[in-house]
Design an enzyme around this catalytic site. Structure first.
Site, short mmCIF file in Angstrom:
data_model
loop_
_atom_site.label_atom_id
_atom_site.label_comp_id
_atom_site.label_asym_id
_atom_site.label_seq_id
_atom_site.Cartn_x
_atom_site.Cartn_y
_atom_site.Cartn_z
N SER A 66 44.99 62.95 46.12
CA SER A 66 44.05 63.09 45.01
C SER A 66 43.10 64.27 45.25
CB SER A 66 43.20 61.83 44.85
OG SER A 66 44.01 60.72 44.57
N1 SAH Z 1 44.99 57.48 47.70
C1 SAH Z 1 45.97 58.53 47.84
C2 SAH Z 1 46.46 59.01 46.48
C3 SAH Z 1 47.86 58.71 46.35
S1 SAH Z 1 48.67 58.95 44.81
C4 SAH Z 1 45.51 59.66 48.71
O1 SAH Z 1 44.32 59.70 49.07
O2 SAH Z 1 46.32 60.51 49.07
C5 SAH Z 1 49.09 57.28 44.40
C6 SAH Z 1 49.94 56.52 45.39
O3 SAH Z 1 50.17 55.22 44.84
C7 SAH Z 1 51.33 57.11 45.62
O4 SAH Z 1 51.52 57.35 46.98
C8 SAH Z 1 52.29 56.03 45.10
O5 SAH Z 1 53.47 55.93 45.84
C9 SAH Z 1 51.44 54.77 45.25
N2 SAH Z 1 51.84 53.64 44.42
C10 SAH Z 1 52.28 53.64 43.14
N3 SAH Z 1 52.55 52.39 42.73
C11 SAH Z 1 52.26 51.55 43.78
C12 SAH Z 1 52.33 50.14 43.98
N4 SAH Z 1 52.77 49.31 43.03
N5 SAH Z 1 51.96 49.64 45.18
C13 SAH Z 1 51.52 50.46 46.17
N6 SAH Z 1 51.43 51.80 46.04
C14 SAH Z 1 51.79 52.35 44.86
#
Ligand code: SAH
Length: 217
Positions: A66
């Protein structure tokens, strides 16, 4: 990879903090955490020089780390107090998890993409962050460790999953981007008995939440 955090990285972080302040972030604990955590540790080598730009970047498997402003804003909206039990859904790179851990919470984080889970877990532990990482469908929460003081969704949800609301303590807060796959409104929900008190905090763009309570395709 061998990590190095030198004066150049620290200087870049200082100017990132000024950018965040200019964009309206005021919470000192959040700003301190953002200044402390080396974001470049969560980047691929090829993208290292972009680590302190206020932008989201690819982390592989079609996912992104993000944007710093988004991480700061979500962290601020969570209204964290030391020692709180917090659940993050969407570990991704582990950067947001590191920020929350730096804010001295007991953090549980769940990721559904196995290679990302493995990498973030290894990175967080190697860097000394005390974060509990889980592999699974975070749209269902993490029932065996509920209830939580705070729940943070870092993927776009079509609506607030009921299971997550149930896993919130009374008086607890849940922060989530809710909307369609392209644009979402940052929503903060307070649990007041069985009632939800909802606030809206601007538009954002996240990758979609998958899983049972997420987007089907
Ligand atoms: N917090 C992260 C942002 C990641 S983007 C950071 O600081 O880098 C969102 C993430 O959510 C992705 O890695 C994706 O794989 C995950 N995601 C999507 N659906 C999900 C679910 N149902 N359960 C767990 N993770 C999920």
């Amino acid at each position: 990879m061998l990590f190095k955090d030198d004066y150049k990285h620290k200087g870049l972080r200082k100017s990132l903090i000024n950018t965040l302040k200019a964009k309206g972030i005021t919470n000192e604990i959040v700003l301190y955490a953002m200044e402390s955590v080396p974001r470049h540790y969560f980047f691929d080598d090829a993208l290292l020089h972009h680590a302190y730009e206020d932008k989201a970047f690819p982390i592989g498997n079609g996912q992104t780390i993000s944007q710093p402003y988004t991480v700061a804003r979500q962290s601020e909206l969570l209204d964290i107090k030391e020692g709180m039990k917090v659940l993050e859904i969407g570990t991704g790179s582990g950067y947001q998890a590191a920020i929350l851990s730096q804010m001295k919470v007991r953090l549980f984080t769940i990721e559904t993409v196995e290679p990302l889970y493995k990498k973030a877990k290894a990175d967080l532990h190697r860097l000394g962050y005390n974060v509990r990482c889980y592999l699974g469908d975070g749209s269902l929460g993490l029932k065996r460790y509920a209830p939580f003081d705070r729940i943070l969704l870092t993927a776009a949800a079509p609506k607030i999953p009921d299971m997550l609301f149930e896993q919130l303590k009374d008086g607890g807060l849940l922060v989530a981007p809710v909307g369609d796959k392209k644009t979402q409104t940052m929503v903060r929900v307070k649990k007041h008995g069985h009632e939800r008190i909802t606030e809206k905090h601007g538009l954002f763009a996240f990758v979609p939440l998958t899983g049972k309570e997420g987007w089907k395709n």
